[in-house]
Design a protein around this motif. Sequence first.
Motif, PDB file in Angstrom:
ATOM      1  N   ARG A 106      32.534  28.134  57.617  1.00  0.00           N
ATOM      2  CA  ARG A 106      31.915  27.385  56.541  1.00  0.00           C
ATOM      3  C   ARG A 106      30.664  26.652  56.995  1.00  0.00           C
ATOM      4  N   SER A 107      29.662  26.721  56.162  1.00  0.00           N
ATOM      5  CA  SER A 107      28.494  25.893  56.413  1.00  0.00           C
ATOM      6  C   SER A 107      28.828  24.516  55.850  1.00  0.00           C
ATOM      7  N   GLY A 108      28.271  23.459  56.396  1.00  0.00           N
ATOM      8  CA  GLY A 108      28.574  22.120  55.896  1.00  0.00           C
ATOM      9  C   GLY A 108      29.605  21.449  56.772  1.00  0.00           C
ATOM     10  N   SER A 109      29.733  20.140  56.599  1.00  0.00           N
ATOM     11  CA  SER A 109      30.592  19.395  57.508  1.00  0.00           C
ATOM     12  C   SER A 109      31.801  18.849  56.763  1.00  0.00           C
ATOM     13  N   GLY A 110      32.680  18.182  57.517  1.00  0.00           N
ATOM     14  CA  GLY A 110      33.879  17.607  56.929  1.00  0.00           C
ATOM     15  C   GLY A 110      34.663  16.923  58.014  1.00  0.00           C
ATOM     16  N   ALA A 111      35.898  16.518  57.660  1.00  0.00           N
ATOM     17  CA  ALA A 111      36.687  15.695  58.571  1.00  0.00           C
ATOM     18  C   ALA A 111      37.241  16.466  59.760  1.00  0.00           C
ATOM     19  N   TRP A 112      37.356  17.806  59.650  1.00  0.00           N
ATOM     20  CA  TRP A 112      38.077  18.556  60.672  1.00  0.00           C
ATOM     21  C   TRP A 112      37.179  18.999  61.816  1.00  0.00           C
ATOM     22  N   THR A 113      37.363  18.297  62.953  1.00  0.00           N
ATOM     23  CA  THR A 113      36.697  18.663  64.197  1.00  0.00           C
ATOM     24  C   THR A 113      37.801  19.084  65.163  1.00  0.00           C
ATOM     25  N   LEU A 114      37.388  19.564  66.338  1.00  0.00           N
ATOM     26  CA  LEU A 114      38.357  19.913  67.370  1.00  0.00           C
ATOM     27  C   LEU A 114      39.257  18.702  67.694  1.00  0.00           C
ATOM     28  N   ASP A 115      38.636  17.527  67.832  1.00  0.00           N
ATOM     29  CA  ASP A 115      39.416  16.323  68.156  1.00  0.00           C
ATOM     30  C   ASP A 115      40.421  15.996  67.059  1.00  0.00           C
ATOM     31  N   ALA A 116      40.009  16.187  65.819  1.00  0.00           N
ATOM     32  CA  ALA A 116      40.916  15.883  64.699  1.00  0.00           C
ATOM     33  C   ALA A 116      42.107  16.843  64.692  1.00  0.00           C
ATOM     34  N   MET A 142      50.606  26.397  64.749  1.00  0.00           N
ATOM     35  CA  MET A 142      49.711  25.229  64.700  1.00  0.00           C
ATOM     36  C   MET A 142      48.269  25.651  64.957  1.00  0.00           C
ATOM     37  N   VAL A 143      48.074  26.592  65.902  1.00  0.00           N
ATOM     38  CA  VAL A 143      46.712  27.080  66.172  1.00  0.00           C
ATOM     39  C   VAL A 143      46.159  27.781  64.924  1.00  0.00           C
ATOM     40  N   ALA A 144      46.997  28.600  64.285  1.00  0.00           N
ATOM     41  CA  ALA A 144      46.524  29.332  63.095  1.00  0.00           C
ATOM     42  C   ALA A 144      46.141  28.358  61.981  1.00  0.00           C
ATOM     43  N   ILE A 145      46.922  27.284  61.837  1.00  0.00           N
ATOM     44  CA  ILE A 145      46.591  26.277  60.810  1.00  0.00           C
ATOM     45  C   ILE A 145      45.310  25.536  61.214  1.00  0.00           C
ATOM     46  N   GLY A 146      45.242  25.145  62.508  1.00  0.00           N
ATOM     47  CA  GLY A 146      44.060  24.438  62.993  1.00  0.00           C
ATOM     48  C   GLY A 146      42.793  25.267  62.836  1.00  0.00           C
ATOM     49  N   ARG A 147      42.891  26.554  63.138  1.00  0.00           N
ATOM     50  CA  ARG A 147      41.726  27.453  63.003  1.00  0.00           C
ATOM     51  C   ARG A 147      41.244  27.477  61.554  1.00  0.00           C
ATOM     52  N   ALA A 148      42.188  27.541  60.610  1.00  0.00           N
ATOM     53  CA  ALA A 148      41.782  27.540  59.198  1.00  0.00           C
ATOM     54  C   ALA A 148      41.151  26.196  58.821  1.00  0.00           C
ATOM     55  N   LEU A 149      41.709  25.097  59.351  1.00  0.00           N
ATOM     56  CA  LEU A 149      41.180  23.769  59.002  1.00  0.00           C
ATOM     57  C   LEU A 149      39.782  23.543  59.554  1.00  0.00           C
ATOM     58  N   MET A 150      39.460  24.209  60.679  1.00  0.00           N
ATOM     59  CA  MET A 150      38.133  24.035  61.289  1.00  0.00           C
ATOM     60  C   MET A 150      37.005  24.437  60.340  1.00  0.00           C
ATOM     61  N   SER A 151      37.311  25.197  59.308  1.00  0.00           N
ATOM     62  CA  SER A 151      36.263  25.535  58.334  1.00  0.00           C
ATOM     63  C   SER A 151      36.165  24.449  57.248  1.00  0.00           C
ATOM     64  N   ASN A 152      36.922  23.366  57.408  1.00  0.00           N
ATOM     65  CA  ASN A 152      36.924  22.280  56.415  1.00  0.00           C
ATOM     66  C   ASN A 152      37.150  22.774  54.987  1.00  0.00           C
ATOM     67  N   PRO A 153      38.275  23.444  54.781  1.00  0.00           N
ATOM     68  CA  PRO A 153      38.498  24.053  53.463  1.00  0.00           C
ATOM     69  C   PRO A 153      38.842  23.036  52.377  1.00  0.00           C
ATOM     70  N   ARG A 154      38.495  23.390  51.166  1.00  0.00           N
ATOM     71  CA  ARG A 154      38.986  22.619  50.004  1.00  0.00           C
ATOM     72  C   ARG A 154      40.283  23.236  49.500  1.00  0.00           C
ATOM     73  N   VAL A 155      40.480  24.520  49.821  1.00  0.00           N
ATOM     74  CA  VAL A 155      41.739  25.180  49.479  1.00  0.00           C
ATOM     75  C   VAL A 155      42.273  25.843  50.748  1.00  0.00           C
ATOM     76  N   LEU A 156      43.528  25.533  51.081  1.00  0.00           N
ATOM     77  CA  LEU A 156      44.179  26.145  52.239  1.00  0.00           C
ATOM     78  C   LEU A 156      45.298  27.048  51.726  1.00  0.00           C
ATOM     79  N   LEU A 157      45.222  28.334  52.088  1.00  0.00           N
ATOM     80  CA  LEU A 157      46.236  29.309  51.669  1.00  0.00           C
ATOM     81  C   LEU A 157      47.121  29.599  52.869  1.00  0.00           C
TER      82      LEU A 157
END
Length: 234
Positions: A106-116, A142-157
């Motif tokens: 994803r382009s753009g930023s959000g709360a999800w960083t590696l540290d988060a 957990m890695v698979a969920i974290g990888r998806a979150l790294m794109s700062n999604p508004r929808v998580l499937l």
Amino acid sequence: MALLETHGLTAFYGDFQALFGVDLTLEEGETVAVIGANGAGKSTLLRSISGLLRNAPGQIRYENAGIGALSAPDVVRLGIAMVPEGRKLFPSLSVEENLLIGKYGRSGSGAWTLDAIYDLFPVLKERRSSPGTALSGGQQQMVAIGRALMSNPRVLLCDEISLGLAPVVVKDIYAAFPRIRANGASIVIIEQDIGQALKVADRFYCMMEGRVTLSGKPGAVSREEIHAAYFGAH
Ligand code: ATP
């Protein structure tokens, strides 16, 4: 207006029709569960939304635009990320490299960083240099969920994240969900474990043979109704 919506969604594998007019809505901030037996069409529904399967453009609407015909990378770029069934980590990459791959979506930023992500799942920080496949099943999830979150999604499937995991591990993983929601994601989960699904979801849909057979709020339907919608009335 719903954040995400399917309207009479149909899906095909060649000549085989897997979905027959599925209507689903996901409101901003909601967690929606999709339950159903093997082969009901749950994964096909998520694959359709995530762009892995192409559909008619207007059958899937996100922020009121038709996205049914978009490719998977375009769908991620819009803010819809998927945790695939079976986790699908890159075996030759470390935990950290697997997580970083999610950032390129994803382009753009959000709360999800590696540290988060490491704050959400501290064990991943300890294992950051290990190959993803050296982890336990729960840690891989957990890695698979974290990888998806790294794109700062508004929808998580999420496709069957508790499959093959011990109940205590499943509990740990679902304990992360309130924080995921607090950081702005609305969530669709697929679960074969009905009890687990109904515990975390604001609303649920039950599917059978490519159709929605029941939907509602977990507290508002009886076990008998769910049983009939899940297995069919015999
Ligand atoms: P499961 O829990 O087993 O993943 P599901 O509810 O997710 O089940 P789907 O995987 O969506 O079900 O499958 C729906 C139907 O589509 C099934 O009849 C299945 O056999 C068929 N199907 C799924 N993937 C393919 C494919 N790649 N090619 C052909 N048919 C497929």
